[in-house]
Design a protein around this motif. Structure first.
Motif, mmCIF file in Angstrom:
data_model
loop_
_atom_site.group_PDB
_atom_site.id
_atom_site.type_symbol
_atom_site.label_atom_id
_atom_site.label_comp_id
_atom_site.label_asym_id
_atom_site.label_seq_id
_atom_site.Cartn_x
_atom_site.Cartn_y
_atom_site.Cartn_z
ATOM 1 N N LEU A 1 -38.880 -11.210 -41.772
ATOM 2 C CA LEU A 1 -39.140 -10.084 -42.674
ATOM 3 C C LEU A 1 -38.697 -10.413 -44.094
ATOM 4 O O LEU A 1 -39.412 -10.129 -45.064
ATOM 5 C CB LEU A 1 -38.405 -8.850 -42.158
ATOM 6 C CG LEU A 1 -38.570 -7.563 -42.958
ATOM 7 C CD1 LEU A 1 -40.005 -7.071 -42.904
ATOM 8 C CD2 LEU A 1 -37.623 -6.490 -42.429
ATOM 9 N N ARG A 2 -37.537 -11.021 -44.236
ATOM 10 C CA ARG A 2 -36.985 -11.280 -45.570
ATOM 11 C C ARG A 2 -37.665 -12.443 -46.273
ATOM 12 O O ARG A 2 -37.774 -12.452 -47.494
ATOM 13 C CB ARG A 2 -35.482 -11.539 -45.459
ATOM 14 C CG ARG A 2 -34.689 -10.305 -45.065
ATOM 15 C CD ARG A 2 -33.207 -10.576 -44.911
ATOM 16 N NE ARG A 2 -32.480 -9.338 -44.661
ATOM 17 C CZ ARG A 2 -31.178 -9.270 -44.404
ATOM 18 N NH1 ARG A 2 -30.460 -10.387 -44.349
ATOM 19 N NH2 ARG A 2 -30.595 -8.099 -44.201
ATOM 20 N N CYS A 3 -38.105 -13.417 -45.520
ATOM 21 C CA CYS A 3 -38.656 -14.624 -46.144
ATOM 22 C C CYS A 3 -40.148 -14.538 -46.426
ATOM 23 O O CYS A 3 -40.621 -15.098 -47.412
ATOM 24 C CB CYS A 3 -38.385 -15.849 -45.271
ATOM 25 S SG CYS A 3 -36.647 -16.336 -45.210
ATOM 26 N N ASP B 1 -38.773 -19.212 -43.816
ATOM 27 C CA ASP B 1 -38.101 -18.981 -42.540
ATOM 28 C C ASP B 1 -38.551 -19.954 -41.468
ATOM 29 O O ASP B 1 -37.905 -20.076 -40.448
ATOM 30 C CB ASP B 1 -38.371 -17.552 -42.055
ATOM 31 C CG ASP B 1 -39.828 -17.328 -41.717
ATOM 32 O OD1 ASP B 1 -40.165 -17.321 -40.524
ATOM 33 O OD2 ASP B 1 -40.647 -17.182 -42.638
ATOM 34 N N ILE C 1 -30.061 -14.417 -46.369
ATOM 35 C CA ILE C 1 -31.122 -14.209 -45.379
ATOM 36 C C ILE C 1 -30.551 -14.070 -43.977
ATOM 37 O O ILE C 1 -30.829 -13.121 -43.258
ATOM 38 C CB ILE C 1 -32.137 -15.374 -45.407
ATOM 39 C CG1 ILE C 1 -32.668 -15.599 -46.837
ATOM 40 C CG2 ILE C 1 -33.268 -15.112 -44.433
ATOM 41 C CD1 ILE C 1 -33.419 -14.443 -47.415
ATOM 42 N N PHE D 1 -39.786 -9.078 -51.862
ATOM 43 C CA PHE D 1 -38.437 -8.828 -51.360
ATOM 44 C C PHE D 1 -37.509 -9.986 -51.706
ATOM 45 O O PHE D 1 -36.391 -9.790 -52.188
ATOM 46 C CB PHE D 1 -38.475 -8.630 -49.840
ATOM 47 C CG PHE D 1 -37.121 -8.510 -49.205
ATOM 48 C CD1 PHE D 1 -36.531 -7.269 -49.021
ATOM 49 C CD2 PHE D 1 -36.417 -9.635 -48.794
ATOM 50 C CE1 PHE D 1 -35.267 -7.153 -48.453
ATOM 51 C CE2 PHE D 1 -35.163 -9.534 -48.225
ATOM 52 C CZ PHE D 1 -34.588 -8.280 -48.048
ATOM 53 N N LEU D 2 -37.972 -11.205 -51.466
ATOM 54 C CA LEU D 2 -37.144 -12.380 -51.682
ATOM 55 C C LEU D 2 -36.768 -12.529 -53.157
ATOM 56 O O LEU D 2 -35.607 -12.804 -53.490
ATOM 57 C CB LEU D 2 -37.883 -13.617 -51.185
ATOM 58 C CG LEU D 2 -37.090 -14.919 -51.123
ATOM 59 C CD1 LEU D 2 -35.893 -14.785 -50.204
ATOM 60 C CD2 LEU D 2 -37.998 -16.050 -50.648
ATOM 61 N N TYR E 1 -33.969 -22.622 -42.125
ATOM 62 C CA TYR E 1 -34.709 -22.300 -43.339
ATOM 63 C C TYR E 1 -35.039 -23.574 -44.115
ATOM 64 O O TYR E 1 -34.333 -24.578 -44.016
ATOM 65 C CB TYR E 1 -33.899 -21.372 -44.256
ATOM 66 C CG TYR E 1 -33.338 -20.168 -43.553
ATOM 67 C CD1 TYR E 1 -34.172 -19.120 -43.175
ATOM 68 C CD2 TYR E 1 -31.972 -20.076 -43.243
ATOM 69 C CE1 TYR E 1 -33.667 -18.012 -42.506
ATOM 70 C CE2 TYR E 1 -31.459 -18.971 -42.584
ATOM 71 C CZ TYR E 1 -32.309 -17.943 -42.208
ATOM 72 O OH TYR E 1 -31.814 -16.852 -41.549
ATOM 73 N N VAL F 1 -35.444 -10.544 -38.568
ATOM 74 C CA VAL F 1 -34.919 -10.205 -39.895
ATOM 75 C C VAL F 1 -35.214 -11.328 -40.878
ATOM 76 O O VAL F 1 -35.632 -11.086 -42.023
ATOM 77 C CB VAL F 1 -33.398 -9.918 -39.835
ATOM 78 C CG1 VAL F 1 -32.830 -9.756 -41.245
ATOM 79 C CG2 VAL F 1 -33.134 -8.666 -39.016
ATOM 80 N N SER F 2 -35.042 -12.573 -40.456
ATOM 81 C CA SER F 2 -35.338 -13.709 -41.328
ATOM 82 C C SER F 2 -36.818 -13.754 -41.684
ATOM 83 O O SER F 2 -37.187 -14.035 -42.826
ATOM 84 C CB SER F 2 -34.920 -15.019 -40.659
ATOM 85 O OG SER F 2 -33.516 -15.088 -40.508
ATOM 86 N N LEU G 1 -34.190 -9.937 -54.021
ATOM 87 C CA LEU G 1 -32.920 -10.264 -53.372
ATOM 88 C C LEU G 1 -32.184 -11.358 -54.130
ATOM 89 O O LEU G 1 -30.978 -11.252 -54.404
ATOM 90 C CB LEU G 1 -33.186 -10.706 -51.931
ATOM 91 C CG LEU G 1 -31.971 -11.082 -51.089
ATOM 92 C CD1 LEU G 1 -31.155 -9.837 -50.742
ATOM 93 C CD2 LEU G 1 -32.402 -11.802 -49.812
ATOM 94 N N ASN H 1 -42.057 -12.046 -47.267
ATOM 95 C CA ASN H 1 -42.476 -11.229 -48.401
ATOM 96 C C ASN H 1 -41.783 -11.723 -49.660
ATOM 97 O O ASN H 1 -40.575 -11.596 -49.829
ATOM 98 C CB ASN H 1 -42.160 -9.757 -48.162
ATOM 99 C CG ASN H 1 -42.848 -8.875 -49.182
ATOM 100 O OD1 ASN H 1 -42.453 -8.837 -50.343
ATOM 101 N ND2 ASN H 1 -43.890 -8.182 -48.758
#
Length: 497
Positions: free
Chosen positions: A287-289, A462, A439, A294-295, A444, A284-285, A298, A291
């Motif tokens: 995926l979120r970091c 990440d 995140i 997305f970041l 991080y 998940v981290s 967010l 891109n």
């Protein structure tokens, strides 16, 4: 420390191999008392794997006891369903097709016609035929079995006709040697003499790529992680992409290779999480970091301070005009990238048009972000919701980024300054913590620009750099101990559940 058990039907089945206290019969495993304080892994080498056979029950009992077993019940069930593995080999490896054609042409049946069946045996995803190496590895990852017999049949093209697990008693002398060597590589624990074997409480895999130009940790830092882990009773072992199938041997995974979604690092993270392992960084981290679109969205929606940012679509009209009106001439980014790659600075409308054209070839969405000039970027390291280190990364002299990529893979980097977190501006630390809470609770590196009283989070990484002599300049070995201690706490928490 994990414990390895090798289960056979009878002790005599193990006669050709090096004696080991870890080998037991099915009856012994059936009556095995609960093993306290160990994560147990089982290699099931029983002769029959049919439904309700001893081999089937061995895997079934292992899963009931929460042991990691090879093969799993799911793998045995899948192997009993031909439709799941009747695959066109062209989907796997063209080299295999060529080898099968050559082998068939060089062998004939009684009527002097080329044979239309080829039988091979693999041990832990290894085979003696180099051309089938990738096929064997792919099959092992899909249907993990210690010994697998695969029969290829040629109809209009080569297909897998049957696959079935075997035991060591089914092997020839040469194949038994190959099996022993493959087992040695797959899990060297069974071959270590007991007197020289140091007992660890846990095993931690560190995923690295020795050929990576800019790895998250250099060799010295990796050595310091291993040293810190050993002091806490954690055996730290470096693994690589080829060791994907070995993940269940470990209690945790620490990714020290640059991550990406369409990449084996993400697959490693997902598999480790599915195996119930402690993994940093988790999928998940990643995926979120990784891109940046997305970041950016967010952070904006959660009111974390960032530079002015626009998300632009490839089909969007007047993108250049919109950027010029709302931001000025920015730094333009693609949605993913690391170490200043994939970032282009546009100084005027013509250069902006060129940058957008180039980046839209790579991505349907592109970030346009306000350019904030600073002599350095803050990098705040956050682990489990607390700041553990702070660095100033200075721009390359005469350049606007921390890294400058030149020809022949040459990379220049700016200077740095490492500070204790208590000497870092409070609003910088707080911005980093606010960003990482969105995140997860992994490790991080938060990049922040400070211009006067203004604080702006650029991105959350990440898989932050931790190099010897840089991020550890202030804490020294304590930085590595903090991270290994986090793994220890999480692995102990997993054990208690």
């Amino acid at each position: 420390m994990s414990k390895l058990l090798i289960v056979v039907d009878h002790q005599k089945d193990w006669t050709p191999f090096f004696p080991s206290e870890d080998v037991m019969t099915f009856e012994q495993y059936l009556n095995l008392p609960p093993i306290e304080g160990n994560r147990t892994r089982v290699i099931n080498l029983c002769q029959s794997a049919r439904y309700l056979s001893r081999g089937y029950y061995c895997s079934l009992l292992a899963e009931a006891r929460r042991h990691k077993v090879l093969p799993s019940v799911a793998a045995l069930n899948d192997l009993s369903r031909k439709g799941l593995f009747s695959l066109e080999l062209s989907e796997l490896d063209s080299q295999a097709l060529d080898w099968l054609d050559r082998w068939a042409a060089g062998n004939t049946d009684r009527s002097a016609s080329p044979v239309d069946k080829v039988r091979i045996r693999t041990c832990f995803g290894e085979t003696s035929q180099p051309e089938l190496k990738r096929v064997a590895r792919s099959l092992f990852e899909r249907f993990p079995c210690p010994i697998l017999e695969v029969v290829f049949k040629r109809r209009r093209g080569w297909q897998i006709e049957t696959m079935k697990p075997l035991s060591p008693v089914d092997l020839t002398d040469t194949e038994q040697d190959a099996f022993a060597e493959a087992l040695d590589r797959y899990s060297s624990i069974v071959w270590r003499p007991p007197r020289s074997r140091k007992r660890y409480r846990y095993d931690l895999a560190v995923l690295v790529n020795p050929d990576e130009a800019l790895p998250p940790s250099d060799a010295m830092a990796l050595e310091r992680f291993a040293r810190a882990g050993s002091k806490l009773g954690i055996h730290v072992e470096q693994i690589a992409k080829r060791d994907y199938s070995r993940l269940p041997e470990y209690d945790g995974l620490f990714i020290r290779e640059t991550t990406a979604i369409d990449h084996h690092t993400y697959r490693f993270a997902r598999k480790a999480q599915a195996e119930g392992m402690v993994v940093i960084d988790d999928p998940v981290s990643i995926l979120r970091c990784t891109n940046k679109v997305f970041l950016a969205d967010l952070l904006r929606h959660n009111k974390v301070p960032t530079p002015k940012t626009l998300i632009l679509s490839r089909d969007q009209k007047d993108a250049v005009g919109q950027i010029a009106r709302q931001i000025g001439f920015p730094v333009v980014k693609i949605p993913d990238g690391a170490f200043s790659r994939g970032v282009i600075k546009a100084e005027d409308e013509p250069s902006l048009r060129v940058a957008l054209t180039e980046l839209f070839r790579q991505s349907a969405l592109v970030l346009a972000q306000e350019y904030l000039y600073t002599d350095y970027d803050w990098r705040i390291g956050v682990l489990g919701g607390r700041a553990i280190y702070a660095c100033k990364y200075f721009m390359v002299k005469g350049h606007w980024q921390i890294y400058q990529h030149g020809g022949n893979q040459q990379v220049d980097s700016g200077d740095f300054e490492t500070l204790p977190t208590y000497e870092t501006p409070r609003n910088v630390i707080q911005a980093a913590l606010n960003a990482t809470r969105l995140i997860g609770n992994g490790l991080y590196g938060v990049d922040i620009k400070q211009a006067g009283s203004r604080i702006a989070v650029i991105e959350v990484n990440d898989n932050p750099s931790i190099d010897a002599g840089v991020e550890d300049r202030f804490l020294g070995g304590e930085l590595y101990s903090l991270i290994m201690q986090e793994f220890l706490v999480r692995m102990e928490d997993k054990r208690r559940r």
